[in-house]
Design an enzyme around this catalytic site. Sequence first.
Site, PDB file in Angstrom:
ATOM      1  N   SER A   1       0.832  -1.208   0.000  1.00 15.16           N
ATOM      2  CA  SER A   1       0.000   0.000   0.000  1.00 15.16           C
ATOM      3  C   SER A   1       0.866   1.257   0.000  1.00 15.16           C
ATOM      4  O   SER A   1       2.006   1.256   0.465  1.00 15.16           O
ATOM      5  CB  SER A   1      -0.881   0.038   1.244  1.00 15.16           C
TER       6      SER A   1
HETATM    7  N1  SAH Z   1       0.386  -5.409   3.666  1.00 15.76           N
HETATM    8  C1  SAH Z   1       1.212  -5.967   2.612  1.00 15.76           C
HETATM    9  C2  SAH Z   1       0.581  -5.840   1.237  1.00 15.76           C
HETATM   10  C3  SAH Z   1      -0.652  -6.583   1.112  1.00 15.76           C
HETATM   11  S1  SAH Z   1      -1.097  -6.980  -0.545  1.00 15.76           S
HETATM   12  C4  SAH Z   1       2.577  -5.353   2.613  1.00 15.76           C
HETATM   13  O1  SAH Z   1       2.921  -4.631   3.550  1.00 15.76           O
HETATM   14  O2  SAH Z   1       3.334  -5.640   1.694  1.00 15.76           O
HETATM   15  C5  SAH Z   1      -2.429  -8.045  -0.161  1.00 15.76           C
HETATM   16  C6  SAH Z   1      -1.988  -9.409   0.303  1.00 15.76           C
HETATM   17  O3  SAH Z   1      -3.128 -10.116   0.731  1.00 15.76           O
HETATM   18  C7  SAH Z   1      -1.346 -10.226  -0.812  1.00 15.76           C
HETATM   19  O4  SAH Z   1      -0.095 -10.681  -0.393  1.00 15.76           O
HETATM   20  C8  SAH Z   1      -2.336 -11.382  -1.000  1.00 15.76           C
HETATM   21  O5  SAH Z   1      -1.726 -12.591  -1.389  1.00 15.76           O
HETATM   22  C9  SAH Z   1      -2.958 -11.474   0.391  1.00 15.76           C
HETATM   23  N2  SAH Z   1      -4.243 -12.180   0.478  1.00 15.76           N
HETATM   24  C10 SAH Z   1      -5.289 -12.168  -0.377  1.00 15.76           C
HETATM   25  N3  SAH Z   1      -6.289 -12.958   0.074  1.00 15.76           N
HETATM   26  C11 SAH Z   1      -5.862 -13.498   1.252  1.00 15.76           C
HETATM   27  C12 SAH Z   1      -6.431 -14.386   2.201  1.00 15.76           C
HETATM   28  N4  SAH Z   1      -7.644 -14.935   2.049  1.00 15.76           N
HETATM   29  N5  SAH Z   1      -5.704 -14.704   3.304  1.00 15.76           N
HETATM   30  C13 SAH Z   1      -4.454 -14.187   3.501  1.00 15.76           C
HETATM   31  N6  SAH Z   1      -3.866 -13.343   2.634  1.00 15.76           N
HETATM   32  C14 SAH Z   1      -4.549 -12.986   1.519  1.00 15.76           C
END
Ligand code: SAH
Length: 215
Positions: A69
Amino acid sequence: MTRKDHLAQWERGRRAMMSKLREYRIRDGRVLAAMEKVPRHLFLPAPYRHVSNPYGDHPCPIGHRQTISQPFIVAYMTQCLDLMAGDRVLGVGTGSGYQAAVLSEMNVELYSVEVVSKLAEHARRVLDAQGYQKVHIKVGDGYEGWPEHAPYDGILVTCAPRDVPQTLVDQLADGGRMVLPVGEHVQRLVILRRKGDKIIRKDDLMVRFVPMVRG
Ligand code: SAH
């Protein structure tokens, strides 16, 4: 460019990011101190480090069609949780591990769940190399939370479910807060607070996150 030039460039980038956060009126000193410390560029997998400015006022790609983000969103969501050292926190969507490092700098006990195992491995590697060994990471479906360590004083979700997952609400401690993006095409940040059996909900900023997939 030499290694020294790169370091100076990242330093300048981080300073610019910090003044932007102040411009956006992030005022929690603990959040600002944490973000000033964490080397955000190292959380971008190497091939992505020069694609976009890691400290720029925008999200950055991390592969697997995911992004970290925008710094403001990381700061804002973290500030919403109003954490204290020693709090127990659940993170959903570990991604690059950047948000996890920011939380770890605030001395909370962090349990973070990621559904894509390659991203969880990347996050683990960078967090270990940077000395954030205390962060617990699990590969799994975030819809389940991490019940073994519940209840949590804070829950921070960085992928968007269609509706607030009840399983996560159930893992919130009394007085605890949860912040998450909710919706499909149009998403809003939702902030929940548990007071005994009551859940107080505030719909906040419009945001855009990747969907929370079914694991
Ligand atoms: N906060 C992170 C960025 C998040 S991007 C950072 O600091 O880099 C969103 C993330 O959510 C991705 O890695 C994706 O794989 C994960 N995601 C999506 N659906 C999910 C689920 N059901 N359970 C766990 N993670 C999930």
